[in-house]
Design a protein around this motif. Sequence first.
Motif, short mmCIF file in Angstrom:
data_model
loop_
_atom_site.label_atom_id
_atom_site.label_comp_id
_atom_site.label_asym_id
_atom_site.label_seq_id
_atom_site.Cartn_x
_atom_site.Cartn_y
_atom_site.Cartn_z
N LEU A 205 118.71 17.34 -86.97
CA LEU A 205 118.78 16.26 -87.96
C LEU A 205 119.89 16.63 -89.14
O LEU A 205 120.13 17.70 -89.55
CB LEU A 205 117.67 16.30 -88.88
N ASN A 206 121.07 15.51 -89.00
CA ASN A 206 122.12 15.75 -89.83
C ASN A 206 122.24 14.59 -90.38
O ASN A 206 122.72 13.43 -89.91
CB ASN A 206 123.41 16.10 -88.85
N GLN A 211 120.36 14.17 -83.91
CA GLN A 211 121.50 14.60 -83.10
C GLN A 211 121.19 15.28 -81.67
O GLN A 211 122.24 15.14 -80.78
CB GLN A 211 122.93 15.24 -83.85
N GLU A 212 120.29 16.09 -81.71
CA GLU A 212 119.80 16.47 -80.32
C GLU A 212 118.42 16.93 -80.69
O GLU A 212 117.70 16.93 -81.57
CB GLU A 212 120.68 17.73 -80.33
N ILE A 272 124.73 26.31 -82.07
CA ILE A 272 124.61 24.91 -81.15
C ILE A 272 124.83 23.81 -82.26
O ILE A 272 125.58 22.87 -82.21
CB ILE A 272 123.32 24.80 -80.24
N PHE A 273 123.90 24.32 -83.34
CA PHE A 273 123.97 23.28 -84.32
C PHE A 273 125.40 23.00 -85.01
O PHE A 273 125.69 21.81 -85.26
CB PHE A 273 122.88 23.89 -85.46
N LEU A 274 126.08 24.01 -85.30
CA LEU A 274 127.41 24.14 -85.77
C LEU A 274 128.41 23.12 -84.65
O LEU A 274 129.00 22.31 -85.43
CB LEU A 274 127.88 25.36 -85.79
N LYS A 275 128.28 23.69 -83.40
CA LYS A 275 128.97 22.82 -82.39
C LYS A 275 128.67 21.21 -82.67
O LYS A 275 129.55 20.23 -82.50
CB LYS A 275 128.54 23.47 -81.19
N THR A 277 127.01 19.50 -85.01
CA THR A 277 127.20 18.78 -86.30
C THR A 277 128.55 19.08 -87.07
O THR A 277 128.86 18.35 -88.21
CB THR A 277 125.90 19.12 -87.21
N GLY A 278 129.05 20.18 -86.88
CA GLY A 278 130.09 20.65 -87.60
C GLY A 278 129.64 21.24 -88.89
O GLY A 278 130.67 21.64 -89.74
N LYS A 279 128.35 21.57 -88.98
CA LYS A 279 127.64 22.16 -90.20
C LYS A 279 127.02 23.37 -89.83
O LYS A 279 126.24 23.44 -88.92
CB LYS A 279 126.86 21.15 -90.74
#
Lengths: 283, 234
Positions: A205-206, A211-212, A272-275, A277-279
């Motif tokens: 969740l972003n 998102q995934e 993966i989360f960083l990839k 969402t960029g966060k």
Amino acid sequence: MDNTIEVKGMRKVFGRKTAIEQVTFNVEKGEIFGLLGPSGSGKTTTIKILTGESTQTDGDVNVLGMDSTRFGSSDFKSKIGILSDNSALYERLTVHDNLKLFCKLYNAPLKEVDVILKEVNMEDERTTTISKLSKGMKQRVLLAKALIHKPKLVFLDEPTSALDPGNAAQIHRGLQKLNEAGTTIFITTHNMEEATELCDRVAFLNNGRLQELDSPGALRYKYSTHAFHVETFSGKRLVIDNEPENAGQIKELIENGEIKAINTDNPTLGQIFLKVTGKELVS
Amino acid sequence: MNVQRISAIFEKDMKDFMRNITMLMMPSISIILALVYNGMGIGGGEDEYLIFTIYVIVGVTFSAVTSVCMVTMMAEEKEKKTLRGLMLSPASFVDIITGKSLVTGLITFITLVISLLIIGFEPLLNVRAMLGLILMFLFFLMLGIGIGLFAKSVAAASAYSMPVMFLFGFTPMIELFGLGEDSIAIHIAGVFPIMQAVELHDTNSWLPLGIIAIWVIAAALFTYICFKKTRTDD
């Protein structure tokens, strides 16, 4: 497959701020479902809507076969257990008195107090006043409070955030045992290891958007480059793509006894989360 | 309504009450006041100021014990987030309020009996006066719950309790301020619950009970709205 939670097009607006935007997901009966996201992503708002502490602005929310208009009913409340930032204990009362109160409120047998205290490793503190407990101990009592009535569905908002690794591991074992007994668990966490170890499926969740959504294994495979990372005895670090034409190169390294370590590219959920969402999950 | 849940909340609140020094002190206010009035020679059944004094004691008991204890209990539960735990349990609004009210009711009853034994209670031994007392208890109880839920913290709740105590609990004292009978303050105070209860002793009309009942309904509505607001984060 039966769904314990069904969310379709859920939206939540506070004044001018949209906290949740068109979120859709299902949680299957008997699974451990993890909702991952940084602070302010909408995780707690989602839990609050699912537990009836807040109402969605739009969309359909169905939990344990009941729509959101029935979340205030005793029937609904007796089937769920909650550990969230809104959970608290009576500081002037003992551990036993606190749990006894909730046992009676949920119509559970009083013997459950001792059973659950043993499960959260707090049986030696049953006569201790809550105000004298450490933060981690309080968290364990809160967890005991959420589970004392053997709910069909448990919502856990950052359940091990205040615990040391030893206690967190014990809680994880307890949750897995609970899940094996058929309890569906909905968990939010910042802790990627926790999510990987516990969850059957996770959702990212972003900014209030999903998102995934997949199993940790499937996500790690999906976001893997599928390359081999090879470290040789001569200190070289090679990245070899998992392609048929590279088989010879790997074979040669093995035959020459040059390989010190070989790993497949396997990103963590945090990476993966960083990839996606960029966060970072933990800011 | 579920008896087991009500008794669980009652038992928990009773234990909590016995460990809360602030709340334990509240009943002493009206008992000490009764002793002071008794020391001044007021009471004994024949005194012309007896009814006035009785209702000062009743007002102080209901405001300091019923309302303030309830305000403190609710505000503390709200501030420490334990109230949300009760609300998310299968206990209903009625179960929670009844369980808590039983504790406050018991403490109020003991305080009132001790205070009235000191000052005198004969004028209250009739159906209308008793009904008036019950309605006033409900009014102060609802007001206490409502203020406790409305306030954001225990400190704010204590601040809100003070004017309530003086306005509703000490209403008969307005007669000591030497205001003229035509004073607007006297007229307004005249419709307050305690003054209507005093009025019951001067008339055979049931109207004062009706007016007190309206206060009870208003306080109950206030409480219900505050409770609904507290239940969710919307």
